[in-house]
Design an enzyme around this catalytic site. Sequence first.
Site, PDB file in Angstrom:
ATOM      1  N   GLU A   1      10.610   2.237  10.220  1.00  0.00           N
ATOM      2  CA  GLU A   1      11.585   3.306   9.936  1.00  0.00           C
ATOM      3  C   GLU A   1      10.827   4.610  10.089  1.00  0.00           C
ATOM      4  O   GLU A   1       9.910   4.885   9.325  1.00  0.00           O
ATOM      5  CB  GLU A   1      12.110   3.213   8.503  1.00  0.00           C
TER       6      GLU A   1
ATOM      7  N   CYS B   1      13.907  11.355   5.919  1.00  0.00           N
ATOM      8  CA  CYS B   1      14.132  11.034   7.346  1.00  0.00           C
ATOM      9  C   CYS B   1      15.573  11.325   7.693  1.00  0.00           C
ATOM     10  O   CYS B   1      15.902  11.512   8.855  1.00  0.00           O
ATOM     11  CB  CYS B   1      13.866   9.595   7.703  1.00  0.00           C
TER      12      CYS B   1
ATOM     13  N   GLU C   1      10.589  16.723  14.676  1.00  0.00           N
ATOM     14  CA  GLU C   1      10.790  16.562  13.234  1.00  0.00           C
ATOM     15  C   GLU C   1       9.820  17.471  12.476  1.00  0.00           C
ATOM     16  O   GLU C   1       8.621  17.453  12.731  1.00  0.00           O
ATOM     17  CB  GLU C   1      10.555  15.107  12.819  1.00  0.00           C
TER      18      GLU C   1
ATOM     19  N   LYS D   1       0.877  -1.181   0.000  1.00  0.00           N
ATOM     20  CA  LYS D   1       0.000   0.000   0.000  1.00  0.00           C
ATOM     21  C   LYS D   1       0.912   1.227   0.000  1.00  0.00           C
ATOM     22  O   LYS D   1       1.483   1.579   1.006  1.00  0.00           O
ATOM     23  CB  LYS D   1      -0.921   0.037   1.222  1.00  0.00           C
TER      24      LYS D   1
HETATM   25  C1  UN1 Z   1      14.515   8.353   3.787  1.00  0.00           C
HETATM   26  O1  UN1 Z   1      14.668   9.547   3.913  1.00  0.00           O
HETATM   27  O2  UN1 Z   1      13.465   7.800   4.173  1.00  0.00           O
HETATM   28  O3  UN1 Z   1      20.377   8.233   2.670  1.00  0.00           O
HETATM   29  C2  UN1 Z   1      15.469   7.454   3.102  1.00  0.00           C
HETATM   30  C3  UN1 Z   1      19.463   8.779   2.072  1.00  0.00           C
HETATM   31  C4  UN1 Z   1      18.648   8.004   1.061  1.00  0.00           C
HETATM   32  C5  UN1 Z   1      17.532   7.303   1.725  1.00  0.00           C
HETATM   33  C6  UN1 Z   1      16.691   8.153   2.612  1.00  0.00           C
HETATM   34  N1  UN1 Z   1      19.491   7.095   0.337  1.00  0.00           N
HETATM   35  O4  UN1 Z   1      19.177   9.940   2.284  1.00  0.00           O
END
Ligand code: UN1
Length: 497
Positions: free
Chosen positions: A250, A284, A385, A175
């Site tokens: 995550e 992230c 965040e 999804k």
């Molecule tokens: C994310 O932001 O969920 O290292 C992943 C990085 C990318 C992956 C980010 N290769 O910023």
Amino acid sequence: MPKTFKNFIAGSWVAPSTGTHFENRNPADTRDLIGRFPDSGSADVQAAVRSARRGFEIWRRTPAPARGDVLRRLGDLLVRHKEELADGMTREMGKVLAETRGDVQEGIDTAYYAATEGRRLFGHTVPSELRAKWAMSFRRPIGVAGLITPFNFPLAIPTWKMFPALLCGNAVVIKPSEDVPHTTHRLVELLLEAGLPPEVIQLVHGRGASAGKSLVEHPDVPVISFTGSTATGSFIGETCGRMHKRLSLEMGGKNAQIVMDDADLDLALEGVLWGAFGTTGQRCTATSRLILHRKIHDRFLKRLVDAAEGLRLGDGRVDGSDVGPLIHERSRQKVESYVAIGQEEGAELVTGGRKPGGERLGRGFFFRPTIFAGVTPSMRLAQEEIFGPVLSVIQVKNFDEAVRVNNGVKYGLSSSLYTRDVNLAFRAMQDLDNGITYVNAPTIGAEAHLPFGGVKQTGNGHREGGWEVYEFYSETKVGYVDYSGTLQRAQIDNYDD
Ligand code: UN1
């Protein structure tokens, strides 16, 4: 007429049972409608899981190297379609083409890594404590994996979850985020073209609160992998805990770049611009705190503000754009609310803090790269965040204070240290509480063949990418074969007797 897309369930493209759809629009220009996608409900998820269980029975018996071959062919297709996929991705989520090309490349790397893992998928063979007995461990697939993916890496993150899940012999129900349904639609088309048996993959579009929730709560989905907010992750975690499901989370980050007084400041400047404002801060792994040694604080900040003001906002598909839009109006409002919070807390807004004027940028969810100085570690600006182009600058007097500030948040995804002192570099890797630490590189840039994930409230101890993820998507089974022809009792009869 805009195109109306379908779910992929039980080997066919089908309309949702709800009969309703949502729109997918270009965040750089909301007049551009990409299509209408299924707003699926629980009945669609039920049908998808029933089909995936049938798919699992075929796929689990397919030899792992043959499963790997499908992923190798898929890697080849991604190479061939890289430009088209990148363009479509920029159109639906906004980040600039150079970045969406990188996103596709991450999927390609993940596919080729998975393809070769089909010829490894190692277990262990170890000596038994008894004579004439073999002892070994090996991997078995688990069942139907439910995958819920975010908008910021529309291709890469689905591949991080899907490819290892498939390689290990599981069937998949995915999804994707309702903000980027088209990229996953294309990915599923390509998987089928690569020869994946149809019932092994199911695509159910929809919202987290309906389709996502049904998937997480389905008793026949023993594995869930989710990337998204910490709040949603907690909710999913409660359900999975209650139902004894295997879960990989995550979630959020509040990543810092530390710049010491001996650092190469040109390099550190390039690093922070890319880390903080790449993907419009919607990673992230984005740099949202900049921890500056007091000796270089003033001059570095001045250069940073000048450079940030030079970044060009624009449609990611137009040459010369550095920073694309935010994903939707709600995100922009969240960013605006943090600008207000920062000002109330007494931080100094040194640049940005507002949306740009003008007709061209007025059609999308753009926001100016924003920098706050004079931020103290306990401010909400430095703790929460934001997921947008907002950077908080914190001044420290030495390395130890920088480590304390870096570690003083509830998240722990990535960190970065700019220094020329090799001892500090190694101390940082040891002492910074994060899943990933970069030295003389920004907080973003994970590679597909290394484990990706964070500590504290960023995750729940699992990793994506690398070899670790294959542990997550497989069950370790142990086999003992006793060929002595006698009853040998472990821990009771041993070779000393
Ligand atoms: C994310 O932001 O969920 O290292 C992943 C990085 C990318 C992956 C980010 N290769 O910023």
